[in-house]
Design an enzyme around this catalytic site. Structure first.
Site, PDB file in Angstrom:
ATOM      1  N   ASP A 147      70.622  -8.294  41.552  1.00 37.34           N
ATOM      2  CA  ASP A 147      69.673  -7.444  40.826  1.00 37.34           C
ATOM      3  C   ASP A 147      69.704  -6.005  41.348  1.00 37.34           C
ATOM      4  OD1 ASP A 147      68.013  -7.723  38.528  1.00 37.34           O
ATOM      5  OD2 ASP A 147      66.291  -7.235  39.755  1.00 37.34           O
ATOM      6  N   GLU A 203      62.046   1.254  43.466  1.00 43.47           N
ATOM      7  CA  GLU A 203      62.606  -0.086  43.419  1.00 43.47           C
ATOM      8  C   GLU A 203      63.891  -0.164  44.237  1.00 43.47           C
ATOM      9  OE1 GLU A 203      61.663  -1.699  39.540  1.00 43.47           O
ATOM     10  OE2 GLU A 203      63.656  -2.631  39.548  1.00 43.47           O
ATOM     11  N   GLU A 243      62.204  -4.633  30.670  1.00 42.92           N
ATOM     12  CA  GLU A 243      61.081  -4.562  31.613  1.00 42.92           C
ATOM     13  C   GLU A 243      60.082  -5.699  31.380  1.00 42.92           C
ATOM     14  OE1 GLU A 243      61.854  -2.794  33.946  1.00 42.92           O
ATOM     15  OE2 GLU A 243      61.399  -0.660  33.761  1.00 42.92           O
ATOM     16  N   GLU A 300      69.298 -11.619  29.742  1.00 39.93           N
ATOM     17  CA  GLU A 300      68.319 -11.962  30.770  1.00 39.93           C
ATOM     18  C   GLU A 300      68.418 -13.449  31.147  1.00 39.93           C
ATOM     19  OE1 GLU A 300      66.196 -10.146  32.630  1.00 39.93           O
ATOM     20  OE2 GLU A 300      66.806  -8.263  31.708  1.00 39.93           O
TER      21      GLU A 300
HETATM   22  C1  HMH Z   1      68.202  -8.355  35.202  1.00 41.64           C
HETATM   23  N1  HMH Z   1      66.239  -7.354  34.165  1.00 41.64           N
HETATM   24  C2  HMH Z   1      66.977  -7.490  35.265  1.00 41.64           C
HETATM   25  N2  HMH Z   1      66.660  -6.882  36.413  1.00 41.64           N
HETATM   26  C3  HMH Z   1      65.559  -6.103  36.473  1.00 41.64           C
HETATM   27  N3  HMH Z   1      65.246  -5.508  37.653  1.00 41.64           N
HETATM   28  C4  HMH Z   1      64.756  -5.932  35.321  1.00 41.64           C
HETATM   29  C5  HMH Z   1      65.138  -6.574  34.180  1.00 41.64           C
HETATM   30  C6  HMH Z   1      63.476  -5.097  35.328  1.00 41.64           C
HETATM   31  O1  HMH Z   1      63.638  -3.853  35.827  1.00 41.64           O
END
Ligand code: HMH
Length: 228
Positions: free
Chosen positions: A54, A95, A147, A217
């Site tokens: 991520d 983040e 998001e 996702e």
């Molecule tokens: C795969 N989708 C993914 N990573 C993230 N951090 C977000 C959404 C949201 O920012």
């Protein structure tokens, strides 16, 4: 501009309609990986895999959000869009710092990560959405969906009856907190406003893009869960 100020009632927008209509939305926000965090059975090696991947995703996500900001500055007829998107970019800055400290806590190296196929596919998809010919309404819908999936997923892990392990609370808070929820609702409002004015061609493209986001996702969660 006479007679234009007819109060819009807070009826359910196009976004809410699509989220209800497509089962894929629930598949993305109630994925087995998320449910395993929520019931405490999560495999920590899955969590670490998700964390490393991520971080890569978020670095790819920044230029996409920047492209949405550019579209907002050119196309939007509402001065507030820019502030909302700029706020999103600022939170991505936090983040990235958070990922660095979280990764060191978990001993997950962030350099030389082997980028998983699902992640590569997702970033190729984002690159295509960055093209100038992609309509603002389509791009902002995708942005909201990306998001919102994280917001709804991680908020689910913070509900009263959840058994989320304490060491994962911080991660769930990152996206599940009320402020992030508020930000997602702002994005949703922008998307709804754009979609209400969109041509049927753009509407179709936005709905298809929404579904593609959800597929990516789900693939991303699958990868983390180790069943991809
Ligand atoms: C795969 N989708 C993914 N990573 C993230 N951090 C977000 C959404 C949201 O920012």
């Amino acid at each position: 501009m006479e007679g234009k100020t007819k109060e819009k009632c807070e009826k359910s927008g196009i976004i809410e309609m699509w989220a209800k209509k497509h089962l894929l939305y629930t598949e993305a926000t109630r994925h087995p990986f998320i449910l395993s965090i929520r019931d405490g059975s999560v495999d920590l090696s899955s969590f670490k895999r998700w964390l490393g991947q991520d971080y890569v995703f978020v670095r790819e996500f920044v230029p996409f959000v920047a492209s949405v900001l550019i579209k907002a500055s050119k196309k939007s007829d509402d001065g507030n869009d820019m502030e909302v998107i700029l706020g999103g970019l600022a939170s991505l800055n936090d983040e990235i710092a958070w990922f660095k400290s979280e990764a060191s806590k978990w001993d997950v190296p962030l350099s030389n990560t082997v980028v998983h196929k699902a992640n590569q596919n997702y970033s190729r998809f984002l690159e295509n959405l960055m093209l100038p010919e992609v309509d603002y309404a389509v791009a902002i819908t995708a942005f909201w969906a990306i998001e919102a999936v994280y917001q709804e997923s991680f908020a689910h892990c913070l509900e009263d009856d959840s058994k989320t392990p304490s060491e994962l609370q911080d991660t769930c808070q990152r996206w599940g907190n009320e402020g992030f929820g508020e930000y997602c609702r702002s994005l949703q409002k922008i998307a709804n406003r754009c979609l209400e004015k969109a041509s049927s061609d753009v509407l179709t493209k936005a709905e298809v893009t929404f579904l593609r986001v959800l597929e990516h996702e789900v693939e991303f969660w699958n990868m983390s869960h180790g069943c991809a």
